[in-house]
Design an enzyme around this catalytic site. Structure first.
Site, mmCIF file in Angstrom:
data_model
loop_
_atom_site.group_PDB
_atom_site.id
_atom_site.type_symbol
_atom_site.label_atom_id
_atom_site.label_comp_id
_atom_site.label_asym_id
_atom_site.label_seq_id
_atom_site.Cartn_x
_atom_site.Cartn_y
_atom_site.Cartn_z
ATOM 1 C CD GLN A 277 0.866 -8.783 -2.516
ATOM 2 O OE1 GLN A 277 1.471 -9.518 -3.243
ATOM 3 N NE2 GLN A 277 -0.455 -8.351 -2.967
ATOM 4 N N GLY B 64 1.342 3.095 -2.458
ATOM 5 C CA GLY B 64 1.066 4.048 -3.567
ATOM 6 C C GLY B 64 1.432 3.500 -4.945
ATOM 7 C CE LYS B 65 2.475 -2.510 -4.333
ATOM 8 N NZ LYS B 65 2.093 -1.882 -3.059
ATOM 9 C CB THR C 290 -8.172 -5.467 -0.654
ATOM 10 O OG1 THR C 290 -6.940 -4.940 -1.741
ATOM 11 C CG2 THR C 290 -8.450 -6.955 -1.126
ATOM 12 C CG ASP D 44 0.163 14.620 0.649
ATOM 13 O OD1 ASP D 44 0.674 13.828 0.331
ATOM 14 O OD2 ASP D 44 -1.177 14.484 1.090
ATOM 15 C CE LYS E 152 0.834 10.302 -7.335
ATOM 16 N NZ LYS E 152 0.627 11.308 -6.761
ATOM 17 N N GLY F 126 -4.432 -4.233 -3.892
ATOM 18 C CA GLY F 126 -5.407 -3.378 -4.119
ATOM 19 C C GLY F 126 -4.946 -2.178 -4.347
ATOM 20 C CG HIS F 127 -1.838 -2.058 -7.065
ATOM 21 N ND1 HIS F 127 -1.026 -2.643 -7.964
ATOM 22 C CD2 HIS F 127 -1.502 -2.486 -5.867
ATOM 23 C CE1 HIS F 127 -0.151 -3.351 -7.132
ATOM 24 N NE2 HIS F 127 -0.772 -3.461 -6.055
ATOM 25 C CG ASP G 207 -1.755 -1.086 1.046
ATOM 26 O OD1 ASP G 207 -2.257 -1.731 0.088
ATOM 27 O OD2 ASP G 207 -2.079 -1.687 2.344
HETATM 28 P P1 GDP Z 1 -0.552 0.332 -3.670
HETATM 29 O O1 GDP Z 1 -1.577 -0.809 -3.335
HETATM 30 O O2 GDP Z 1 0.662 0.290 -3.249
HETATM 31 O O3 GDP Z 1 -0.997 0.517 -5.018
HETATM 32 O O4 GDP Z 1 -1.467 1.542 -2.563
HETATM 33 P P2 GDP Z 1 -3.025 1.775 -2.155
HETATM 34 O O5 GDP Z 1 -3.800 2.142 -3.485
HETATM 35 O O6 GDP Z 1 -3.522 0.314 -1.367
HETATM 36 O O7 GDP Z 1 -3.033 2.827 -1.150
HETATM 37 C C1 GDP Z 1 -2.445 3.996 -1.319
HETATM 38 C C2 GDP Z 1 -3.431 4.863 -1.307
HETATM 39 O O8 GDP Z 1 -2.929 6.338 -0.892
HETATM 40 C C3 GDP Z 1 -4.657 5.154 -1.838
HETATM 41 O O9 GDP Z 1 -5.513 5.672 -1.435
HETATM 42 C C4 GDP Z 1 -3.645 6.222 -2.955
HETATM 43 O O10 GDP Z 1 -4.956 7.200 -3.744
HETATM 44 C C5 GDP Z 1 -3.271 7.314 -1.967
HETATM 45 N N1 GDP Z 1 -1.870 7.873 -2.249
HETATM 46 C C6 GDP Z 1 -1.139 7.773 -3.064
HETATM 47 N N2 GDP Z 1 -0.071 8.444 -3.193
HETATM 48 C C7 GDP Z 1 -0.558 9.430 -2.302
HETATM 49 C C8 GDP Z 1 0.172 10.729 -2.135
HETATM 50 O O11 GDP Z 1 1.303 11.216 -2.232
HETATM 51 N N3 GDP Z 1 -0.694 11.357 -1.057
HETATM 52 C C9 GDP Z 1 -1.913 11.074 -0.422
HETATM 53 N N4 GDP Z 1 -2.232 11.725 0.454
HETATM 54 N N5 GDP Z 1 -2.449 9.952 -0.911
HETATM 55 C C10 GDP Z 1 -1.693 9.100 -1.809
HETATM 56 P P1 IMO Z 2 -0.811 -4.189 -2.237
HETATM 57 O O1 IMO Z 2 -0.432 -4.739 -3.700
HETATM 58 C C1 IMO Z 2 -0.960 -4.683 2.313
HETATM 59 C C2 IMO Z 2 -1.059 -8.738 3.733
HETATM 60 C C3 IMO Z 2 -2.319 -9.004 4.310
HETATM 61 C C4 IMO Z 2 -1.682 -10.214 5.152
HETATM 62 C C5 IMO Z 2 -0.410 -10.511 4.635
HETATM 63 C C6 IMO Z 2 -1.000 -12.031 4.116
HETATM 64 O O2 IMO Z 2 -2.269 -3.496 -2.383
HETATM 65 O O3 IMO Z 2 0.196 -3.644 -1.566
HETATM 66 P P2 IMO Z 2 -2.455 -12.872 1.843
HETATM 67 O O4 IMO Z 2 -3.890 -12.168 1.401
HETATM 68 O O5 IMO Z 2 -1.462 -12.555 0.769
HETATM 69 O O6 IMO Z 2 -2.357 -14.142 2.267
HETATM 70 O O7 IMO Z 2 -2.226 -11.971 3.024
HETATM 71 O O8 IMO Z 2 -0.202 -9.807 3.586
HETATM 72 N N1 IMO Z 2 -1.121 -8.238 2.510
HETATM 73 C C7 IMO Z 2 -1.193 -7.093 2.052
HETATM 74 N N2 IMO Z 2 -0.955 -5.643 2.825
HETATM 75 N N3 IMO Z 2 -1.109 -4.328 0.587
HETATM 76 C C8 IMO Z 2 -1.078 -5.598 -0.007
HETATM 77 O O9 IMO Z 2 -1.120 -5.606 -1.273
HETATM 78 C C9 IMO Z 2 -1.439 -6.835 0.568
HETATM 79 N N4 IMO Z 2 -1.298 -8.164 -0.131
HETATM 80 C C10 IMO Z 2 -1.350 -8.822 1.139
HETATM 81 O O10 IMO Z 2 -3.010 -8.093 5.132
HETATM 82 O O11 IMO Z 2 -1.015 -9.603 6.429
HETATM 83 MG MG MG Z 3 -2.686 -1.744 -1.754
#
Ligand code: GDP
Ligand code: IMO
Ligand code: MG
Length: 422
Positions: A221, A14-15, A297, A330, A17, A39-40, A12
């Site tokens: 992840q 921010g991959k 997610t 930010d 974005k 969940g991207h 999570d």
């Molecule tokens: P990912 O799994 O690495 O793609 O990240 P997620 O989408 O799960 O979580 C990142 C969250 O941070 C999302 O809600 C994005 O919209 C948000 N996000 C990404 N970059 C930034 C940033 O620079 N600032 C803020 N405030 N939010 C961001």
């Molecule tokens: P993105 O790609 C954050 C965490 C789960 C749990 C552990 C194992 O959005 O960054 P699993 O479902 O793989 O058996 O869960 O890994 N986890 C994540 N945490 N971002 C993710 O993906 C994750 N995918 C799995 O919360 O701790």
């Molecule tokens: Mg995510």
């Protein structure tokens, strides 16, 4: 030539974005591991979209997208996601390709995930319950079904055989939830999956590389959730690190050029497991509120804490990171003081290395304090306009991790990203 974007923390970062931002410069965007546990989040026409299976380059007409052999694919999630994406006018027949070697997540994998988690009680991993662990177990156990198998007339027989095996395991767990509804939607989704472009992923990608096309590999992840190098057993079931690109797409290591690591300006973790800099106090709550730290997610609140340089440096080493993108900078705008963890104190000994097991003894993070910038940066567009305190914060990080922050993300929006002046 292949560049990689991957997470340096516990996911999570921010991959989504960042991949969406860079995708405009690439011909192919390819996911190499993970499944719908990812969940991207990205924004298209100001609408928020969360992708779980489809690579985050899908909204760029100039790029095609590949779901690589290292991914585990849930046909039901894929179908739903395809419908959402098609709603934006994206022609998936033209720009989505799936490797025939990609393993399929079956309804019983999801059931097994749930049964295994329930059986662990307080020691549960905090899995997303998407069937990831059981699907990868069937891959390494040499039982799994792959996308290419769908085109074989014996698919249903193989499915029934595997389902029977799973049923015996589920009986052992005394798991008796009704999953026939899951099975129905699974078989519907399988028919849909058959209509998509199923290709030999390794030839597909190597042909593109041969033609001089640019490939961007998208990780899911984060490095601290890697099956080998993460905080085992509180990890996911795949190699999330740059090495996973080779086995997850079928590309040779010499083809990889830039390894772009994404880190937040602080830390979060969702699910169970060690997290040395976790703040179970008002500051942690403030980070969660300001950063809107709830799982993309599962909707679960993310655990929050200060940046952990011990873990970050380790992740840069394992991945061979060449450029860092710092996101959510930010979110720190209104903090008077910031802390960065520079070492761990374990049994009174100070170390800058990630230990084999973070749960054997309590880890006390050693912090260095920084003055906050106390300025809203979300509308900044160039490096020169950023506060001096932030530059000092980043300069300290650069020195510690032996690589540099090249980009600063200052909001969730597509264009809220600033290139760092050299
Ligand atoms: P990912 O799994 O690495 O793609 O990240 P997620 O989408 O799960 O979580 C990142 C969250 O941070 C999302 O809600 C994005 O919209 C948000 N996000 C990404 N970059 C930034 C940033 O620079 N600032 C803020 N405030 N939010 C961001
Ligand atoms: P993105 O790609 C954050 C965490 C789960 C749990 C552990 C194992 O959005 O960054 P699993 O479902 O793989 O058996 O869960 O890994 N986890 C994540 N945490 N971002 C993710 O993906 C994750 N995918 C799995 O919360 O701790
Ligand atoms: Mg995510």
């Amino acid at each position: 030539m292949v560049d990689v974007i991957l997470g340096l923390q516990w996911g999570d970062e921010g991959k989504g974005k960042i991949v969406d931002y860079f995708a405009a410069n690439y011909d192919v965007v390819a996911r190499f591991q993970g499944g719908p546990n990812a969940g991207h989040t990205l924004y298209v026409e100001d609408k928020k979209i969360v992708l779980h299976q489809i690579p985050s380059g899908v909204f760029h007409q100039g790029a095609v997208n590949l779901i690589g052999n290292g991914v585990v694919l849930d046909p039901v999630t894929l179908r739903r996601e395809c419908e959402t994406v098609a709603g934006f006018g994206v022609d998936l027949k033209k720009n989505l390709f799936i490797s025939e070697r990609t393993h399929i997540i079956l309804p019983t994998h999801r059931a097994l995930d749930k049964a295994a988690e329930i059986s662990k009680g307080n020691e549960k991993i905090g899995s997303t319950l998407k069937g990831i662990g059981p699907a990868y177990m069937d891959k390494t156990g040499r039982n799994g079904l792959r996308v290419g198998d769908l085109l074989n007339k014996n698919f249903t027989t193989s499915y029934i055989k595997l389902r029977l095996k799973h049923q015996r395991l589920l009986d052992n767990y005394s798991f008796n939830e009704e999953i026939s509804g899951w099975e129905e939607e699974f078989f519907d989704a399988i028919e849909f999956l058959k209509t998509l472009n199923i290709v030999n992923g390794e030839y597909f990608i190597n042909d593109k590389i041969q033609q001089g096309k640019k490939v961007l590999a998208e990780g899911a992840q984060g490095s601290m959730l890697d099956i080998d190098f993460g905080t085992f057993p509180f990890v996911t079931s795949s190699n999330t690190i740059s090495a996973g690109v080779c086995s997850g797409l079928g590309v040779a290591p010499q083809k990889i050029k830039e390894v772009i690591g994404v880190t937040k300006a602080y830390c979060t973790r969702v699910g169970s497991g060690p997290f040395p800099t976790e703040l179970e106090n008002e500051t942690g709550e403030e980070l969660r509120k300001t950063g809107n730290e709830f799982g993309a997610t599962t909707g679960r609140p993310r655990r929050c804490g200060w940046l952990d340089l011990v873990a970050l440096k380790y992740a840069c080493m394992i991945n061979g990171v060449t450029q860092v993108v710092m996101t959510k900078t930010d979110v720190l705008d209104a903090f008077d003081t910031l802390s960065i963890c520079t070492s761990y104190k374990i049994n009174k000994e100070e170390t800058t290395q990630v230990p084999f097991q973070m749960t054997f003894s309590p880890i006390e993070p050693v912090y260095r304090q920084f003055k906050g910038w106390n300025t809203a940066i979300t509308s900044a567009t160039d490096f020169g306009g950023l506060p001096q305190e932030m530059k000092a914060y980043i300069e300290f990080i650069n020195k510690s991790i032996n690589t540099n922050v090249h980009y600063i993300s200052n909001g969730p929006g597509r264009n809220q990203i600033i290139k760092v002046d050299k």
